[in-house]
Design a protein around this motif. Structure first.
Motif, PDB file in Angstrom:
ATOM      1  N   PRO A  87      62.301  25.693 -11.847  1.00 30.82           N
ATOM      2  CA  PRO A  87      61.336  25.006 -10.980  1.00 30.82           C
ATOM      3  C   PRO A  87      61.933  23.702 -10.473  1.00 30.82           C
ATOM      4  CG  PRO A  87      60.695  24.807 -13.281  1.00 30.82           C
ATOM      5  CD  PRO A  87      61.853  25.753 -13.247  1.00 30.82           C
ATOM      6  N   VAL A  88      61.403  23.207  -9.344  1.00 26.03           N
ATOM      7  CA  VAL A  88      61.962  22.005  -8.731  1.00 26.03           C
ATOM      8  C   VAL A  88      60.865  20.983  -8.463  1.00 26.03           C
ATOM      9  CG1 VAL A  88      63.900  23.244  -7.710  1.00 26.03           C
ATOM     10  CG2 VAL A  88      61.808  22.943  -6.383  1.00 26.03           C
ATOM     11  N   LEU A  89      61.277  19.712  -8.504  1.00 22.75           N
ATOM     12  CA  LEU A  89      60.394  18.568  -8.275  1.00 22.75           C
ATOM     13  C   LEU A  89      61.022  17.684  -7.217  1.00 22.75           C
ATOM     14  CD1 LEU A  89      58.846  16.177 -10.935  1.00 22.75           C
ATOM     15  CD2 LEU A  89      60.493  15.285  -9.273  1.00 22.75           C
ATOM     16  N   THR A  90      60.184  17.086  -6.366  1.00 24.91           N
ATOM     17  CA  THR A  90      60.669  16.089  -5.424  1.00 24.91           C
ATOM     18  C   THR A  90      59.597  15.045  -5.172  1.00 24.91           C
ATOM     19  OG1 THR A  90      61.981  15.831  -3.391  1.00 24.91           O
ATOM     20  CG2 THR A  90      59.939  17.108  -3.210  1.00 24.91           C
ATOM     21  N   ASP A  91      60.042  13.871  -4.659  1.00 23.93           N
ATOM     22  CA  ASP A  91      59.118  12.786  -4.328  1.00 23.93           C
ATOM     23  C   ASP A  91      58.449  13.056  -2.982  1.00 23.93           C
ATOM     24  OD1 ASP A  91      60.108  10.423  -6.261  1.00 23.93           O
ATOM     25  OD2 ASP A  91      61.861  11.439  -5.452  1.00 23.93           O
ATOM     26  N   VAL A  92      57.238  12.558  -2.853  1.00 26.47           N
ATOM     27  CA  VAL A  92      56.572  12.514  -1.559  1.00 26.47           C
ATOM     28  C   VAL A  92      56.112  11.081  -1.304  1.00 26.47           C
ATOM     29  CG1 VAL A  92      55.863  14.933  -1.456  1.00 26.47           C
ATOM     30  CG2 VAL A  92      54.410  13.275  -2.641  1.00 26.47           C
ATOM     31  N   HIS A  93      55.961  10.748  -0.032  1.00 34.03           N
ATOM     32  CA  HIS A  93      55.560   9.406   0.369  1.00 34.03           C
ATOM     33  C   HIS A  93      54.370   9.487   1.304  1.00 34.03           C
ATOM     34  CE1 HIS A  93      59.210   7.693  -1.431  1.00 34.03           C
ATOM     35  NE2 HIS A  93      59.836   8.752  -0.947  1.00 34.03           N
ATOM     36  N   GLU A  94      53.853   8.354   1.710  1.00 34.00           N
ATOM     37  CA  GLU A  94      52.657   8.336   2.550  1.00 34.00           C
ATOM     38  C   GLU A  94      52.856   9.079   3.858  1.00 34.00           C
ATOM     39  OE1 GLU A  94      49.985   4.491   1.758  1.00 34.00           O
ATOM     40  OE2 GLU A  94      52.061   3.971   2.273  1.00 34.00           O
ATOM     41  N   SER A  95      54.066   9.034   4.423  1.00 31.27           N
ATOM     42  CA  SER A  95      54.321   9.686   5.708  1.00 31.27           C
ATOM     43  C   SER A  95      54.811  11.122   5.571  1.00 31.27           C
ATOM     44  CB  SER A  95      55.357   8.873   6.502  1.00 31.27           C
ATOM     45  OG  SER A  95      56.579   8.792   5.790  1.00 31.27           O
ATOM     46  N   THR A  96      54.949  11.602   4.341  1.00 34.13           N
ATOM     47  CA  THR A  96      55.453  12.955   4.106  1.00 34.13           C
ATOM     48  C   THR A  96      54.406  14.006   4.474  1.00 34.13           C
ATOM     49  OG1 THR A  96      56.774  12.160   2.230  1.00 34.13           O
ATOM     50  CG2 THR A  96      56.375  14.533   2.347  1.00 34.13           C
ATOM     51  N   PRO A  97      54.801  15.090   5.154  1.00 34.48           N
ATOM     52  CA  PRO A  97      53.896  16.226   5.326  1.00 34.48           C
ATOM     53  C   PRO A  97      53.749  16.966   3.984  1.00 34.48           C
ATOM     54  CG  PRO A  97      56.005  16.701   6.343  1.00 34.48           C
ATOM     55  CD  PRO A  97      56.074  15.287   5.854  1.00 34.48           C
ATOM     56  N   ILE A  98      52.872  16.452   3.165  1.00 36.12           N
ATOM     57  CA  ILE A  98      52.801  16.858   1.757  1.00 36.12           C
ATOM     58  C   ILE A  98      52.513  18.351   1.604  1.00 36.12           C
ATOM     59  CG2 ILE A  98      51.479  16.536  -0.383  1.00 36.12           C
ATOM     60  CD1 ILE A  98      51.181  13.570   0.496  1.00 36.12           C
ATOM     61  N   GLU A  99      51.638  18.886   2.432  1.00 35.68           N
ATOM     62  CA  GLU A  99      51.283  20.291   2.310  1.00 35.68           C
ATOM     63  C   GLU A  99      52.503  21.190   2.549  1.00 35.68           C
ATOM     64  OE1 GLU A  99      49.702  18.038   4.089  1.00 35.68           O
ATOM     65  OE2 GLU A  99      47.873  17.783   2.893  1.00 35.68           O
ATOM     66  N   GLU A 100      53.377  20.790   3.463  1.00 37.95           N
ATOM     67  CA  GLU A 100      54.586  21.579   3.728  1.00 37.95           C
ATOM     68  C   GLU A 100      55.548  21.518   2.544  1.00 37.95           C
ATOM     69  OE1 GLU A 100      56.434  20.874   7.543  1.00 37.95           O
ATOM     70  OE2 GLU A 100      54.514  20.237   8.407  1.00 37.95           O
ATOM     71  N   VAL A 101      55.687  20.355   1.954  1.00 39.15           N
ATOM     72  CA  VAL A 101      56.553  20.226   0.781  1.00 39.15           C
ATOM     73  C   VAL A 101      55.999  21.047  -0.381  1.00 39.15           C
ATOM     74  CG1 VAL A 101      57.515  18.606  -0.907  1.00 39.15           C
ATOM     75  CG2 VAL A 101      57.342  17.941   1.501  1.00 39.15           C
ATOM     76  N   THR A 118      44.810   5.042  -3.293  1.00 39.80           N
ATOM     77  CA  THR A 118      43.862   6.116  -3.629  1.00 39.80           C
ATOM     78  C   THR A 118      43.972   7.304  -2.685  1.00 39.80           C
ATOM     79  OG1 THR A 118      42.326   4.509  -4.585  1.00 39.80           O
ATOM     80  CG2 THR A 118      41.426   6.664  -3.985  1.00 39.80           C
ATOM     81  N   ASP A 119      43.969   7.047  -1.383  1.00 40.33           N
ATOM     82  CA  ASP A 119      44.014   8.150  -0.423  1.00 40.33           C
ATOM     83  C   ASP A 119      45.280   8.979  -0.600  1.00 40.33           C
ATOM     84  OD1 ASP A 119      41.616   7.284   0.600  1.00 40.33           O
ATOM     85  OD2 ASP A 119      42.472   6.333   2.383  1.00 40.33           O
ATOM     86  N   PHE A 120      46.393   8.305  -0.830  1.00 37.10           N
ATOM     87  CA  PHE A 120      47.658   9.010  -1.021  1.00 37.10           C
ATOM     88  C   PHE A 120      47.632   9.844  -2.292  1.00 37.10           C
ATOM     89  CE2 PHE A 120      51.801   8.844  -3.249  1.00 37.10           C
ATOM     90  CZ  PHE A 120      52.521   9.699  -2.428  1.00 37.10           C
TER      91      PHE A 120
END
Length: 278
Positions: A87-101, A118-120
């Motif tokens: 399995p793999v892990l990566t960081d996401v940020h506020e501008s990241t298309p999180i659903e795609e990641v 909170t929103d993030f």
């Protein structure tokens, strides 16, 4: 306890490993690191999650390398999953298309600097993916309880909480090992970030420094305190790493360190946590 790709991750479960280079530098290097760490983890019966970032948004300098970008990063992480079988892990940020990641990776990691957003946090939680939530350098250990509550409020209880040091003066982090016990009160698996905890943020002016030699010291102490897993940034040649070189651990020396950590973990987890009997 949570499950990640069939692996049980919990404070009373065998020690887990989340490890890999700070950022993806190339497919070949990612495969090399993942393959070697997976081999060691299998020998030690450690659940293993490969970690690497496709974009590091929180660099000290605007001129610092941030990574390979999302498209190439997702391709490389997909290759690691397919070819190494982890399995793999990566960081996401506020501008990241999180659903795609989230369509590619198994675990989403939220940066320490964004822990109070909170929103993030809830946007990441709504994916339903397991999360590794870094404790902010500015938070007390018990301040992670409301963060976890935010995730659970939107239906995600697959949360790990990660200690990565607390700011102490300028360009310095310290780790209070009592915090690992206090963070267990969240009901989440506690992960100890052994490499960022020795970082010296901004300590080299336009980049962060670190005390690499202290990684085993803190890792051994944290595992003795009782954790679900250790997070480590591992590189074949840390002095040439794109990011966080001074606080990455050499790949060639990882097996010997993990041997020690697993032995400590097995000893500690044979008995109940002693502080709970006081």
């Amino acid at each position: 306890m949570i499950e990640i790709a069939g692996h049980r991750i919990g404070n009373r479960e065998p020690l887990a490993l989340i490890a890999g280079p700070c950022v993806i530098e190339s497919e070949a290097m990612a495969i090399e690191v993942a393959t070697e760490l997976a081999t060691v983890a299998r020998r030690l019966s450690m659940p293993y999650v490969f970690k690497a970032s496709f974009d590091k948004a929180n660099r000290t300098s605007h001129a610092s390398k941030r990574g390979v970008g999302m498209a190439e990063g997702m391709r490389v992480l997909s290759e690691v999953k397919a070819r190494v079988g982890v399995p793999v892990l990566t960081d996401v940020h506020e501008s990241t298309p999180i659903e795609e990641v989230a369509e590619v990776v198994d675990v989403l990691q939220t940066p320490a600097f964004l822990v109070r957003q909170t929103d993030f946090i809830q946007r990441v939680a709504r994916t339903g993916k397991p999360m590794n939530v870094k404790k902010g350098q500015f938070l007390a250990p018990w301040d992670m309880t409301p963060v976890v509550d935010k995730c659970r409020a939107v239906g995600n209880d697959r949360v790990m909480v990660c200690e990565r040091g607390t700011s102490f003066g300028y360009n310095t982090l310290v780790v209070d090992m009592r915090g690992l016990a206090w963070m267990r009160a969240t009901g989440c698996p506690v992960i100890f970030d052994a490499t960022h905890s020795v970082q010296q943020p901004g300590g080299q002016g336009t980049s962060s420094g670190g005390q690499r030699e202290m990684i085993p010291v803190l890792a051994r102490a944290a595992v003795a305190a009782g954790v679900a897993g250790v997070f480590m940034e591992i590189h074949p040649d840390p002095d040439r790493a794109w990011s966080d070189g001074p606080n990455q651990w050499p790949l060639a020396r990882t097996a010997e360190l993990l041997d020690t950590l697993v032995e400590i973990d097995r000893t500690v987890k044979r008995s109940p946590w002693p502080e709970e009997k006081v």
